[in-house]
Design an enzyme around this catalytic site. Structure first.
Site, PDB file in Angstrom:
ATOM      1  NE  ARG A  24      -2.318  -1.706   3.226  1.00 22.20           N
ATOM      2  CZ  ARG A  24      -2.760  -1.663   4.470  1.00 22.20           C
ATOM      3  NH1 ARG A  24      -3.891  -1.040   4.748  1.00 22.20           N
ATOM      4  NH2 ARG A  24      -2.040  -2.204   5.422  1.00 22.20           N
ATOM      5  CG  ASN A  63      -5.022  -4.920   3.216  1.00 28.07           C
ATOM      6  OD1 ASN A  63      -5.288  -5.775   2.370  1.00 28.07           O
ATOM      7  ND2 ASN A  63      -4.055  -5.050   4.107  1.00 28.07           N
TER       8      ASN A  63
END
Ligand SMILES: [Fe+3]
Ligand SMILES: [Mg+2]
Ligand SMILES: [Zn+2]
Ligand SMILES: [Zn+2]
Lengths: 308, 756
Positions: free
Chosen positions: B17, B35
């Site tokens: 990320r 996520n």
């Protein structure tokens, strides 16, 4: 129909069945006996036929009353052997104090060796029959003496092993031994005679039927050095070897010590041991050993190698 | 324009990320990354070419530990909702889809440098970690892999760590395992009763104790090691005695700069050693080995070596060049992992205990690889690999749970074309290990979001505890149990491992497996044709004198096989070994004549065992495969070549002949090395002969080898050479263990090839 009057029936696969009548229950069992050889160290087929049936009654908590006896004899059977067997039957029934009140003898060319069927009747107070399916969590598991002797004695003598061994079958009627324990007011929750399949089979069956687990301790299991050493050499597990004069009891924990004392006073119970406890922590039978815990299987005939 | 992107693969706990954040910022895009538990969702909006560049970066510049399996890109309308690019907190997804659980990663170079930098605030702090390194699988309780779902949740971040964690440009941005001496786990040293040192002092003290020759239990990342120095006999012998492991080679931990002092190493082995997965690599000892190592560390010609994989391990090195580092478990039992348990169970084994207060959630033994037939194969696939799935080119829409065999056990859940193998479990004939198997199965089901099972697969052996577990689970899930013959499972595992599903002959060779005929198999020639497996050849049937006892005491196999060749004389010959007493010999004779507890076996392991005892190499097995494992280095010492003429009839290789010839050679004073080599070649050439004949008959052009015996370099490489020389393709393992650790995988493949 597999049961009468709400008694214990065929589907229970217990050691005997019962028929409730009034405030009593009639306990009933039958067993056909063949064994090779018919005379073996420590006993013979006659003693086996009486003991097997008496014990099946006794482990129900019943007082055995009477037996029937049916002999099927092959043509040309040795008369002296027959006499010896009949004599042994009489002696064993005297020892057990159980009468043989009816019988039958057939000569047949359809059998290879003598077959003895014995049926037995006993009596117990209504609702007091001791099952093999009533082991309670926390119960002490007691075995009345050294295991594996009958099966190993038979095996060695059948295969003609002539080497010096002291291994004798333990075949004996144990109704007097059990009676003594019951008379002292010991609370036995479940009881079974560990015959075919040995202790492993008896414990697994009791655990499964009672929906509890049983933990046993390897170092507490009574085994004679001789049985142990021969099993070690042949690769056999003494837990899976048959007994004919032993009983496994699940006893209320508080009664365990006294139960052991009582058993040990009797010659047939002198090697009695507390071998473990019933538990809810696991299913089946688990044995504590010096290296971890082993799952004790239900024996299935010959052992199958599993080690790489 | 705007696009929504779903990324599947290894995208959690690998700095994915933050990476997306950085490339989004670089390309002037707005939106978010989120996520989703089992995938990552990205939304970006901005100029078309910026988005194109972004997607290129996503594909080409992804973090080293990540892997993209699938990229779904969907164009959607611009929202103008976002004034910047954001990392949004995790969301649990409702869809039942497998997630990806990253495996543990060894400490990275950046963290290592920080840890050794006096001016860094994490100087000598052993739990240092970042987005690129540290524990994953061993600390995760559930998905998604976020700090609050790991045992790091016991350690709330301090202000400074939190700043790093929240800063998208920091190395530790969203590093779930990050911590520091202020907020993170702490080490301490115990003498078994009291804590005698804490924090860095504990480590320094531990090093001193190790250098003095003490045995330490060291709680690491996914488990516990027993450690001692390698340079002196006494500590090693003490450890052997206390553990009840008289001869099993110990693995060692060393630093990369020392390895060439004592071992031979090639490029592949070195790459494996330094890889962030850090397996134990089995290396060949060099001629200087004895200068540095007590002879009791390993009695083979090889030594298993791993590099430090956590900060703590690095800090243990000062004067010593290597330490014994063996899993802290009693033979057959799972490795201990909780502090109380470590102190209790290892009380009589370790002198001191270097522990810490972070919980190990999932126990994970070290992985082990070895180079055989020019390829690194798994002796054990566990830490650093589990539970990453193995992909197979095969279609499947069922969830299949495979429970494995009994020894070196693993389980496996198959979802679509992914095979999730558990970490190494061990010998499930022990109750404790059986419970571990059950836990590991529950765990892998949870970590793959699996609520539905369509089928359960187990071994054919009626007494394996895994078989009973399969039946129990089948009842729970209301599905059927599918039983797979052991050597068929090995063969299917080989096929699946190589994505090879054409016709092939497979040599499935090991110690024991329950056969379709109720006998014990282990030297099987299998024909895979038209998607069906069939046994077409095998080693000669022999009696396994005393069942499992014959595995423990290999002279029993020698006795049983040689009896066939020379009759009663064998008893006098065996007597010469002074191993059995009079009484034992008499009973053994009785047992053999009456065939009491003498199951029939075609095992390759048992034949090698017999040779091993014949040559006096090993009379008692103290670990799996010991007699044959120790025979291999003896054969290795033989220089030269020999001709063998394996006797084969009806595709059965005569092993009585092998044993008789070996016996004859021994009586003729041939060297043990030569006889050992002869035995290996006889088996390799004999089995190849059978395979070749059948391959030619059916026009098959591939021959493979699998099973525990395929770890044997001499046999495997000889077969490979034969296979290649005769123009066949050689199939061998690469991703799945050759031995029983690969059975669960093979069970899954086998299920997919079931009939009907
Ligand atoms: Fe195997
Ligand atoms: Mg009975
Ligand atoms: Zn790092
Ligand atoms: Zn901190």
């Amino acid at each position: 129909i597999t049961s009468v009057n709400g008694g214990i029936g065929l589907e229970s696969l217990d050691d005997s069945a019962t028929i409730p009548i009034g405030d009593k229950e009639i306990v009933f069992t039958v067993d056909g006996h063949t064994v090779k050889p018919i005379f073996f160290p420590g006993g013979d087929i006659g003693r086996l036929a009486v003991s097997g049936t008496v014990n099946d009654l006794a482990v129900m908590g019943a007082k055995p009353l009477a037996l029937s006896l049916s002999l099927i004899i092959p043509e040309g059977f040795n008369l002296e052997d027959l006499e010896k067997i009949v004599k042994s039957i009489n002696e064993t029934s005297k020892e057990a104090e159980v009468a043989i009140i009816t019988g039958d003898t057939k000569v047949s060319d359809g059998v290879d060796d003598i077959i003895i069927s014995t049926a037995g009747i006993g009596i117990v107070d209504r609702g007091k029959a001791i099952r093999d399916c009533n082991v309670q969590e926390g119960d002490a598991i007691i075995v009345s003496g050294n295991i594996g002797e009958h099966g190993l004695a038979i095996l060695l003598s059948r295969e003609g092993f002539d080497f010096e061994t002291n291994i004798k079958s333990d075949v004996a009627p144990i109704n007097k031994l059990i009676e003594k324990v019951l008379n002292e007011g010991i609370q036995i929750n479940a009881m079974k005679d560990p015959t075919r399949g040995g202790l492993a089979d008896a414990l697994n069956e009791m655990a499964e039927k009672s929906n509890v687990g049983i933990t046993i301790f390897e170092d507490k299991i009574p085994i004679s050095d001789e049985v142990q050493s021969i099993c070690d050499i042949l690769g056999l597990d003494p837990l899976t070897i048959a007994n004919e004069g032993k009983v496994v009891m699940a006893v209320k924990k508080e009664d365990a010590e006294r139960c052991l004392e009582i058993l040990r006073e009797h010659p047939l119970g002198k090697n009695a041991e507390l071998i473990g406890y019933a538990t809810k922590e696991h299913k089946g039978v688990v044995m504590e050993t010096i290296v971890g815990r082993r799952i004790v299987d239900m024996p299935i005939g010959d052992p199958i190698p599993r080690v790489c | 324009m705007g696009v929504k992107i779903r990324v599947k693969g290894i995208v959690q706990g690998v700095g994915f990320r933050p990476f997306v954040y950085r490339i989004a910022k670089k390309n002037n895009l707005k939106g978010y990354v989120k996520n989703m538990g089992n995938y990552v969702e990205i939304f970006v909006e901005g100029k078309k070419e910026d988005i194109e560049n972004f997607i290129n970066d996503l594909k080409n510049k992804k973090p080293p530990l990540s892997r993209i399996d699938k990229l779904d890109i969907k164009e959607i309308k611009e929202t103008k909702e976002f004034d910047d690019f954001y990392i949004i907190n995790s969301e649990n997804t409702k869809e039942e889809e497998e997630g990806t659980i990253p495996a543990d990663v060894a400490i990275c170079d950046d963290c290592l440098a920080e840890m050794l930098d006096k001016n860094n605030r994490r100087y000598r702090y052993p739990f240092i970690a970042c987005t690129n390194c540290g524990p994953r699988f061993t600390i995760v309780e559930k998905l998604p892999y976020d700090r609050e779902n790991t045992s790091m949740r016991d350690f709330p971040l301090c202000g400074e760590c939190l700043k790093e964690y929240k800063n998208p440009l920091d190395r530790r941005f969203h590093a779930q395992a990050t911590c520091c001496p202020i907020c993170g786990p702490k080490v301490f040293l115990s003498d078994g009763k009291d804590i005698i040192a804490e924090k860095d002092e504990a480590i320094r003290e531990a090093v001193k104790l190790l250098e003095e020759g003490k045995i330490l239990a060291i709680k690491g990342i996914g488990g516990t090691h027993l450690a001692c120095k390698v340079s002196e006999d006494e500590p090693v012998l003490n450890l052997r005695e206390r553990l009840g492991r008289p001869t099993q080679p110990f693995a060692v931990m060393s630093k990369v700069e020392y390895i060439e002092l004592f071992a031979e190493i090639d490029k592949d082995e070195k790459n494996a050693l330094v890889s962030l997965r850090r397996p134990i690599v089995v290396l060949r000892k060099n001629q200087d080995y004895d200068k540095y190592f007590s002879k009791y560390v390993s009695n083979l010609d090889t030594i298993g070596v791993m590099l430090p994989y956590s900060g703590l391990h690095y800090l243990l090195f000062d004067k010593e060049i290597a330490y014994v580092m063996t899993s802290a478990n009693l033979p057959g039992l799972p490795m201990v992992k909780d502090n109380d348990e470590i102190l209790k169970k290892l009380n009589d084994i370790a002198d001191y205990f270097l522990l810490h207060n972070r919980r190990i959630v999932n126990r994970c033994d070290d992985s082990v690889v070895k180079k055989v037939a020019n390829r690194l194969v798994f002796l054990r696939r566990s830490r650093g690999f589990a539970p990453e799935p193995i992909k197979v080119d095969i279609e499947n829409n069922k969830n299949i749970l495979c429970v494995g065999a009994e020894l070196n056990s693993t389980a496996c859940i198959v979802k679509r074309n992914k095979f999730y193998l558990t970490q190494y479990i061990g010998n499930t004939s022990k109750y404790e290990t059986f419970c571990y198997l059950r836990d590991a199965i529950n765990n892998i089901l949870r970590l793959t979001n699996t609520n539905k099972i369509d089928a359960i697969v187990c071994d054919l052996h009626p007494q394996f505890n895994s078989t009973k577990l399969a039946e129990e689970l089948a009842e729970k899930f209301g599905v059927e149990v599918f039983r797979v013959q052991h050597h068929f499972a090995h063969a299917y595992s080989l096929l699946g491992d190589n994505n090879y599903f054409d016709d092939a002959i497979i040599l499935s060779l090991d110690g024991v497996g329950y056969g379709l005929d109720g006998n014990i198999w282990g030297g099987e020639v299998l024909l895979f044709k038209d998607c069906k497996m069939e046994r077409v050849g095998h080693l000669e049937e022999q009696y396994q004198l005393g069942g499992d006892l014959a595995t423990k005491y290999p002279l029993r196999m020698l006795l049983s096989i040689l009896y066939k060749a020379i009759g009663e004389d064998v008893f006098d010959f065996i007597k010469g070994y002074n191993f059995f007493s009079e009484k034992e010999l008499k009973l053994l004779k009785f047992q053999l004549e009456k065939k009491l507890n003498c199951p029939i076996t075609t095992s390759t392991g048992r034949v090698l065992d017999a040779v091993s005892s014949l040559l006096g190499v090993c009379f008692e097995k103290t670990y799996d495969g010991e007699p044959s494992i120790r025979l291999e280095p003896v054969a290795n010492r033989f220089k030269g070549d020999i001709e063998v003429e394996p006797r084969i009839k009806n595709n059965v290789l005569n092993t009585t002949e092998l044993i008789y010839k070996s016996y004859e050679m021994l009586l003729n004073n041939e060297s043990r090395e030569k006889i050992a080599y002869f035995a290996h070649i006889y088996i390799a050439d004999g089995l190849f002969e059978i395979a070749k004949k059948i391959a030619n008959r059916f026009g098959i052009n591939a021959i493979g080898i699998t099973g525990g015996v395929s770890y044997n370099k001499i046999i495997t490489e000889r077969i490979m050479a034969n296979v290649k020389k005769e123009g066949f393709n050689f199939i061998y393992h690469q991703r799945v263990p050759n031995g029983d650790g690969g059975i669960s995988f093979g069970q899954g493949i086998s299920y997919l090839f079931r009939e009907g």
